[in-house]
Design a protein around this motif. Sequence first.
Motif, PDB file in Angstrom:
ATOM      1  N   THR A  39       0.856  -1.203   0.000  1.00 27.64           N
ATOM      2  CA  THR A  39       0.000   0.000   0.000  1.00 27.64           C
ATOM      3  C   THR A  39       0.882   1.240   0.000  1.00 27.64           C
TER       4      THR A  39
ATOM      5  N   VAL B 292      -5.884   4.336   2.208  1.00 20.47           N
ATOM      6  CA  VAL B 292      -5.728   2.882   2.248  1.00 20.47           C
ATOM      7  C   VAL B 292      -6.979   2.198   1.707  1.00 20.47           C
TER       8      VAL B 292
ATOM      9  N   HIS C 196      -7.367   2.575  -1.970  1.00 23.38           N
ATOM     10  CA  HIS C 196      -6.395   1.733  -2.662  1.00 23.38           C
ATOM     11  C   HIS C 196      -6.844   0.263  -2.681  1.00 23.38           C
ATOM     12  N   LEU C 197      -7.438  -0.193  -1.579  1.00 25.18           N
ATOM     13  CA  LEU C 197      -7.847  -1.596  -1.464  1.00 25.18           C
ATOM     14  C   LEU C 197      -9.301  -1.835  -1.850  1.00 25.18           C
TER      15      LEU C 197
ATOM     16  N   THR D  52       0.188   5.411   1.474  1.00 24.71           N
ATOM     17  CA  THR D  52      -1.198   5.388   1.988  1.00 24.71           C
ATOM     18  C   THR D  52      -1.170   5.403   3.512  1.00 24.71           C
TER      19      THR D  52
END
Length: 569
Positions: free
Chosen positions: A256, A265, A268-269, A259
């Motif tokens: 990551t 985060v 991103h996920l 982030t």
Amino acid sequence: MRTTQYLLATVKEDPADSELISQKLMVRAGLIRKLSSGIFSWLPLGFRVLTKVENIIRDELTKVGGMEIKMPNVQPAELWQESGRWELYGNELLKIYDRAERGFVFGPTHEEVITDIARSELRSYKQLPLTLYQIQTKFRDEIRPRYGVMRSREFIMKDAYSFHIDDASLEETYHAMYQAYCKIFTRMGLDFRPVEADSGAIGGDTSHEFQVIADVGEDTLVFSDKSDYAANVEKASAALPAALPAPSQALEKVATPDTKTIKSVCEHLNLPESKSIKALLVKGQDDAVVALFLRGDHQLNDIKAERHPLVFSPLSFVNEADIKASLDLPAGFIGPVGLAAKGVPVIVDRDAAALADFCCGANEVDQHFVGVNWQRDCETGEIADLRNVVAGDASPDGKGALQIKRGIEVGHIFQLGDKYSKALGANVLNEQGKGVALKMGCYGIGVSRVIAAAIEQHHDDRGIVWPKAMAPFQVAIVPMNYHKSQRVRELTDKLYQELQDAGIEVLLDDRRERPGVLFADMDLIGIPQRVVIGERGIDNGVLEHKLRTEKDNSEVSIDDIVQTVIQAS
């Protein structure tokens, strides 16, 4: 009272430093004048309102056995040193010194003084329970006085103190005082709520605030839409979360980069923030570092956190440099997996502890774990209520959902227990002849603040709209051409005397001003009723009667006007 013999100090312009409606109207209506930052003079109109508020308080406290006393404003330093608050109270405590360099404080509150009275005057359980109160000026050296009398340095407060042989007696008086406060604020015509509260610097285990509902309030109130549950946000809790679901994902470490925030985060996920947990590292007792874990979409409640026995008070966050130096952990990527091995105490919020398959930092730069589950992958440590509630949370009593509003604190009651009696040695003999520390209760009302809070609730674009019980006068008589028309003057003087004889508080506006000015001032100062006397009305045998809360006026026969005013008072 005639306005030509009265200091009716109304002004047209808002004060330059005003921020709240109450602050503007109290100055414009001639209730107060600013002397210095956070210090105000109360003019005749304002003082009448103060007196009304004080008398309601006195009446209700007398009914529950309260006895009024008067304690000194200036208190010796020795008392505050005995209680331990000379240093602990903080910078709001105004410390002063006499010519011999002896220390004193200008009292912000009177727990020390009243306890000194108790240890001198009380000897036996037979003298208990006892409730003493005063209405008096206090001083707290606010760093930023603002909002007029809402947050001033010098203010008027009712503080009551009760003394008991045991907790059961304290509980009984506390309940009676709770009910008395409800009656006081109801009689004042306020829309208020009693809420569970944190005791703060006063101390004790149980306390309730009395909050006037207002958009400008500095306090956040939480209450159920289906029950009587209500609390200050510092104290409020949601219902316990559901049981922990079973794991359905394997633990996986993912890259990551860049982030450090929950938002970045989760974006991103491609996860909702409610499926992540965040770490907050704070100072613990004995310079230890304590890790607090919350759900990513929740906010830490500082008061709840610092009341935890593992956490240092006041709450202090550990900076990035110290985290790196003492724990060798990268700020922004801290998680619970493997954290116990570093000797860091862990406290997990209840809702975070109910998550399964969540995302958290991997304790490595640019790395996070997904599919994390408690017990399987990491220990929860201690579980506690750490977060602020949010609107829509289930009420802790199981009835309805929580709502959030703003409020102005006008009263606060505390069960102090023996905090001050033990510190100052206030003991009495019980039934067995054994010396025991007194149990104490403390009950405050911000008298001057009540007035500002009432105006915040009761005003319109023309001025104040006083609740009847707080109004400085019950009726205003406004004659047209009082100084030119003998008929108007004779009827005005006759009605003025008849209403006074009937026990009605009357303000007769006999100034040589245009009708528009007279009407505007009476609306501004908010008197509940207005009677207008003019030549045309006299010819028709009627007078104009208007309620401040109504848009339109009505015509009332001259013979019926006294009874009409009495009935509306």
